[in-house]
Design an enzyme around this catalytic site. Structure first.
Site, short mmCIF file in Angstrom:
data_model
loop_
_atom_site.label_atom_id
_atom_site.label_comp_id
_atom_site.label_asym_id
_atom_site.label_seq_id
_atom_site.Cartn_x
_atom_site.Cartn_y
_atom_site.Cartn_z
N HIS A 63 0.63 -1.29 -0.06
CA HIS A 63 0.02 0.15 -0.05
C HIS A 63 1.04 1.11 0.09
CE1 HIS A 63 0.25 0.01 4.62
NE2 HIS A 63 0.07 1.40 4.31
N ASP A 107 0.01 -7.42 1.58
CA ASP A 107 0.40 -6.20 1.70
C ASP A 107 1.87 -6.16 1.53
OD1 ASP A 107 0.62 -3.43 1.77
OD2 ASP A 107 -0.16 -3.45 3.67
N SER A 200 3.96 2.88 7.84
CA SER A 200 3.49 1.67 6.94
C SER A 200 4.76 1.33 6.29
CB SER A 200 2.52 2.42 5.96
OG SER A 200 1.39 2.85 6.51
#
Length: 247
Positions: A63, A107, A200
């Site tokens: 992502h 992910d 992230s």
């Protein structure tokens, strides 16, 4: 509930996880050079973290994808040019072919550097896992980002958090219907300490092995809402075959 909607309910400026910086709450400032595998992904600004797994490859979260990325290695104070950093552009950015942006399954992505990094005391690789980490294993999560659960305070220096891997039952109970076999939870069910969207793409390292990639979560350091991480041990074959096919 879809994690994209969760972010929208939290009042995120953009209701996608793509550009969310990390929020390590309840942690501490890392010792300089203690996390030499940590990288910053930069697009004119720091937008995600990542981990150096060889002199020419970085692993991060899918992502965090951008078609062109500058990888910054050897960073500690992210706001100051300290003289030991290496800034290397991406040659290839490869998302997992089964990445699902709706539920954030698979992910994970790989970044090939346009030239090899120079490995030294400030820039070093982290090993891929030989086996999955058992619940209760203590891990180190790191990143630059907001240190407040409400409000903002972005630190200059790399932040660290020690947190245990939770059981899959605890993880699934925290997020009913949202946890896949490619996700693990780590943190504290009582709240107070967390990586909230984590940098992230940033690392979760347990016993010298990369076991997690910061992926998603609900809020930050909230009770019964631990951080959710990509389960790296499920992707070792994909990582190795992708590197071999793009060497």
């Amino acid at each position: 509930m879809n994690p994209l909607l969760i972010l929208a309910f939290l009042g995120a400026a953009v209701a996608t996880p793509t550009d969310d910086d990390d929020k390590i709450v309840g942690g501490y400032t890392c010792e300089e050079n203690s996390v030499p595998y940590q990288v910053s992904l930069n697009a004119g600004y720091h937008f995600c973290g990542g981990s150096l797994i060889s002199d020419q490859w970085v692993v991060s979260a899918a992502h965090c994808y951008k078609s062109r990325i500058q990888v910054r290695l050897g960073e500690y104070n992210i706001d100051v040019l300290e003289g030991n950093e290496q800034f290397i552009n991406s040659a290839k950015v490869i998302r997992h072919p089964n990445y699902n942006s709706w539920i954030l399954d698979n992910d994970i992505m790989l970044i090939k550097l346009s030239s090899p990094a120079v490995l030294n005391a400030r820039v070093a690789t982290i090993s891929l896992p030989r086996a999955c980490a058992a619940p209760g294993t203590q891990c180190l999560i790191s990143g630059w980002g907001n240190t407040l659960s409400s409000g903002t305070n972005y630190p200059e220096l790399l932040q660290c958090l020690d947190a245990p891997i939770l059981t899959q039952a605890q993880c699934e109970a925290s997020y009913p219907g949202q946890i896949t076999e490619n996700m693990i939870c780590a943190g504290f069910l009582e709240g107070g300490k967390d990586s909230c969207q984590g940098d992230s793409g940033g690392p979760v390292v347990c016993n010298g092995e990369l076991q997690g990639i910061v992926s998603w979560g609900y809020g930050c350091a909230q009770k019964n809402k631990p951080g959710v991480y990509t389960k790296v041990c499920n992707f070792v074959d994909w990582i190795q075959s992708t590197i071999a096919a793009n060497s």
